[in-house]
Design a protein around this motif. Structure first.
Motif, PDB file in Angstrom:
ATOM      1  N   TYR A  53     -24.297 121.290  48.757  1.00  0.00           N
ATOM      2  CA  TYR A  53     -23.489 122.428  49.188  1.00  0.00           C
ATOM      3  C   TYR A  53     -22.900 123.218  48.013  1.00  0.00           C
ATOM      4  N   GLY A  54     -23.224 122.799  46.794  1.00  0.00           N
ATOM      5  CA  GLY A  54     -22.806 123.559  45.624  1.00  0.00           C
ATOM      6  C   GLY A  54     -21.436 123.229  45.074  1.00  0.00           C
ATOM      7  N   TYR A  55     -20.795 122.198  45.635  1.00  0.00           N
ATOM      8  CA  TYR A  55     -19.446 121.855  45.170  1.00  0.00           C
ATOM      9  C   TYR A  55     -19.463 120.937  43.944  1.00  0.00           C
ATOM     10  N   ILE A  56     -20.586 120.284  43.732  1.00  0.00           N
ATOM     11  CA  ILE A  56     -20.781 119.422  42.566  1.00  0.00           C
ATOM     12  C   ILE A  56     -22.156 119.754  41.988  1.00  0.00           C
ATOM     13  N   GLU A  57     -22.269 119.693  40.669  1.00  0.00           N
ATOM     14  CA  GLU A  57     -23.579 119.851  40.051  1.00  0.00           C
ATOM     15  C   GLU A  57     -23.746 118.818  38.949  1.00  0.00           C
ATOM     16  N   GLN A  58     -25.008 118.482  38.666  1.00  0.00           N
ATOM     17  CA  GLN A  58     -25.304 117.478  37.647  1.00  0.00           C
ATOM     18  C   GLN A  58     -25.810 118.147  36.382  1.00  0.00           C
ATOM     19  N   ASP A  59     -25.222 117.774  35.254  1.00  0.00           N
ATOM     20  CA  ASP A  59     -25.665 118.298  33.966  1.00  0.00           C
ATOM     21  C   ASP A  59     -27.026 117.685  33.637  1.00  0.00           C
ATOM     22  N   ARG A  60     -28.028 118.524  33.403  1.00  0.00           N
ATOM     23  CA  ARG A  60     -29.386 118.029  33.173  1.00  0.00           C
ATOM     24  C   ARG A  60     -29.504 117.215  31.888  1.00  0.00           C
ATOM     25  N   GLU A  61     -28.688 117.545  30.888  1.00  0.00           N
ATOM     26  CA  GLU A  61     -28.785 116.851  29.604  1.00  0.00           C
ATOM     27  C   GLU A  61     -28.046 115.515  29.617  1.00  0.00           C
ATOM     28  N   THR A  62     -26.832 115.508  30.161  1.00  0.00           N
ATOM     29  CA  THR A  62     -26.021 114.281  30.116  1.00  0.00           C
ATOM     30  C   THR A  62     -26.140 113.433  31.375  1.00  0.00           C
ATOM     31  N   GLY A  63     -26.586 114.046  32.467  1.00  0.00           N
ATOM     32  CA  GLY A  63     -26.671 113.335  33.738  1.00  0.00           C
ATOM     33  C   GLY A  63     -25.343 113.193  34.437  1.00  0.00           C
ATOM     34  N   LYS A  64     -24.288 113.727  33.821  1.00  0.00           N
ATOM     35  CA  LYS A  64     -22.954 113.615  34.406  1.00  0.00           C
ATOM     36  C   LYS A  64     -22.719 114.703  35.446  1.00  0.00           C
ATOM     37  N   TYR A  65     -21.767 114.425  36.332  1.00  0.00           N
ATOM     38  CA  TYR A  65     -21.463 115.344  37.422  1.00  0.00           C
ATOM     39  C   TYR A  65     -20.172 116.118  37.132  1.00  0.00           C
ATOM     40  N   LYS A  66     -20.178 117.399  37.462  1.00  0.00           N
ATOM     41  CA  LYS A  66     -18.998 118.240  37.284  1.00  0.00           C
ATOM     42  C   LYS A  66     -18.885 119.204  38.462  1.00  0.00           C
ATOM     43  N   LEU A  67     -17.776 119.930  38.509  1.00  0.00           N
ATOM     44  CA  LEU A  67     -17.567 120.859  39.615  1.00  0.00           C
ATOM     45  C   LEU A  67     -18.638 121.940  39.645  1.00  0.00           C
ATOM     46  N   GLY A  68     -19.023 122.320  40.857  1.00  0.00           N
ATOM     47  CA  GLY A  68     -20.028 123.361  41.024  1.00  0.00           C
ATOM     48  C   GLY A  68     -19.394 124.739  41.181  1.00  0.00           C
ATOM     49  N   TYR A  69     -20.233 125.766  41.072  1.00  0.00           N
ATOM     50  CA  TYR A  69     -19.747 127.140  41.127  1.00  0.00           C
ATOM     51  C   TYR A  69     -19.293 127.571  42.522  1.00  0.00           C
ATOM     52  N   LYS A  70     -19.583 126.741  43.512  1.00  0.00           N
ATOM     53  CA  LYS A  70     -19.129 127.060  44.870  1.00  0.00           C
ATOM     54  C   LYS A  70     -17.612 127.180  44.920  1.00  0.00           C
ATOM     55  N   PHE A  71     -16.936 126.419  44.058  1.00  0.00           N
ATOM     56  CA  PHE A  71     -15.475 126.477  44.036  1.00  0.00           C
ATOM     57  C   PHE A  71     -14.971 127.852  43.606  1.00  0.00           C
ATOM     58  N   LEU A  72     -15.705 128.530  42.734  1.00  0.00           N
ATOM     59  CA  LEU A  72     -15.312 129.880  42.323  1.00  0.00           C
ATOM     60  C   LEU A  72     -15.370 130.834  43.508  1.00  0.00           C
ATOM     61  N   ASP A  73     -16.413 130.680  44.322  1.00  0.00           N
ATOM     62  CA  ASP A  73     -16.559 131.533  45.493  1.00  0.00           C
ATOM     63  C   ASP A  73     -15.426 131.294  46.479  1.00  0.00           C
ATOM     64  N   VAL A  74     -15.119 130.022  46.714  1.00  0.00           N
ATOM     65  CA  VAL A  74     -14.050 129.670  47.654  1.00  0.00           C
ATOM     66  C   VAL A  74     -12.693 130.141  47.126  1.00  0.00           C
ATOM     67  N   SER A  75     -12.434 129.893  45.837  1.00  0.00           N
ATOM     68  CA  SER A  75     -11.133 130.271  45.273  1.00  0.00           C
ATOM     69  C   SER A  75     -10.951 131.779  45.251  1.00  0.00           C
ATOM     70  N   SER A  76     -12.034 132.532  44.995  1.00  0.00           N
ATOM     71  CA  SER A  76     -11.912 133.991  44.985  1.00  0.00           C
ATOM     72  C   SER A  76     -11.574 134.514  46.377  1.00  0.00           C
ATOM     73  N   LYS A  77     -12.135 133.878  47.400  1.00  0.00           N
ATOM     74  CA  LYS A  77     -11.813 134.278  48.784  1.00  0.00           C
ATOM     75  C   LYS A  77     -10.351 133.968  49.103  1.00  0.00           C
ATOM     76  N   LEU A  78      -9.871 132.832  48.604  1.00  0.00           N
ATOM     77  CA  LEU A  78      -8.472 132.464  48.819  1.00  0.00           C
ATOM     78  C   LEU A  78      -7.560 133.481  48.138  1.00  0.00           C
ATOM     79  N   LEU A  79      -7.866 133.811  46.890  1.00  0.00           N
ATOM     80  CA  LEU A  79      -7.038 134.753  46.142  1.00  0.00           C
ATOM     81  C   LEU A  79      -7.028 136.127  46.796  1.00  0.00           C
ATOM     82  N   GLU A  80      -8.181 136.533  47.338  1.00  0.00           N
ATOM     83  CA  GLU A  80      -8.257 137.825  48.018  1.00  0.00           C
ATOM     84  C   GLU A  80      -7.416 137.840  49.285  1.00  0.00           C
ATOM     85  N   SER A  81      -7.252 136.656  49.891  1.00  0.00           N
ATOM     86  CA  SER A  81      -6.535 136.584  51.169  1.00  0.00           C
ATOM     87  C   SER A  81      -5.017 136.495  50.990  1.00  0.00           C
ATOM     88  N   ILE A  82      -4.578 136.273  49.728  1.00  0.00           N
ATOM     89  CA  ILE A  82      -3.145 136.136  49.486  1.00  0.00           C
ATOM     90  C   ILE A  82      -2.458 137.485  49.638  1.00  0.00           C
TER      91      ILE A  82
END
Length: 255
Positions: A53-82
């Motif tokens: 769903y885009g909320y987590i992504e895996q770094d291809r080089e390290t194999g580690k998991y970090k936040l996905g760009y979906k959070f930017l989309d969600v947060s921008s919608k929240l900020l617009e709604s304030i």
């Protein structure tokens, strides 16, 4: 039983998201499993679902998991709604209840401030302010609160365009003195209008910052100079600073 399992899986996913968000470089499955005491297979399945769903992504080089760009989309919608007025209303009401004075909320627009909310308080006070009206920045506490936190080139551009016109004998009309005043406001955390806009009226204000750290608004308390004494202003200063911090946080500002 099924409902309990669904709640647990959501809880697990939120725990993992919160943990991953604390590490810029991401975390591996084993690291996550060790820190939240969940077996690795469950962690992997949860990460895989979040990644779909885009909320987590895996770094291809390290194999580690970090936040996905979906959070930017969600947060921008929240900020617009304030809605600033909605978020500010409880803070304005608290200031009105605490002081019984007139409370203003303004926004910055094209080198001026615009009143978007006004609470009248319980004490009698005649002011020129009203919702929808524009006011100059250089002689109002709300205007100075915002100006003090704008980039210097923006301040100079506003002064070049608007000048420092006289409103009362106490209006600061010297550019050098005014720029010094803005420096003091930044250090102090709040601004004052000591009968600079209207005779007999003293105001204290603090800026409101948006999620980008821009001063987009200001909150003020206005009262007759006879009540807004130096001692009372000193007492209100920390209250205005705290109001600024809490309201700015509601708009997404992180200090």
């Amino acid at each position: 039983m099924q409902r309990e399992n669904v709640v647990k899986s959501v809880s697990r996913a939120l725990e993992i998201i919160a943990l991953v968000s604390t590490k810029k470089g991401g975390l591996g499955v084993t690291e996550i499993a060790n820190q939240i005491d969940i077996n690795k297979s469950s962690v992997f399945r949860t990460l895989s679902t979040l990644a779909q769903y885009g909320y987590i992504e895996q770094d291809r080089e390290t194999g580690k998991y970090k936040l996905g760009y979906k959070f930017l989309d969600v947060s921008s919608k929240l900020l617009e709604s304030i809605d600033l007025r909605t978020e500010a209303k409880p803070f304005l009401q608290e200031l009105e209840k605490m002081t019984n004075e007139v409370i203003h909320l303004v926004v910055y627009d094209q080198g001026e401030v615009v009143y978007i909310e006004k609470l009248e308080g319980t004490e009698t006070l005649r002011t020129h302010s009203k919702v929808g009206k524009r006011a100059p920045m250089h002689c109002t506490s709300v205007g100075k609160a915002i100006l003090a936190h704008l980039p210097e080139h923006d301040v100079i551009a506003i002064l070049d365009r608007k000048g420092l016109p006289y409103h009362t004998d106490l209006t600061i009309t010297s550019r050098e003195a005014f720029l010094q005043e803005l420096k003091e406001i930044r250090l102090r955390g709040f601004s004052l209008d000591l009968e600079e806009n209207e005779y007999g009226i003293t105001c204290i204000a603090a800026p409101v910052f948006d999620h980008l750290g821009k001063a987009v608004a200001a909150v003020s308390i206005s009262g007759p100079t006879t009540r807004m004494t130096k001692n009372r202003l000193n007492q209100l200063g920390p209250i205005m600073i705290q109001t600024s911090k809490e309201l700015s946080a509601r708009l997404g500002y992180v200090q």
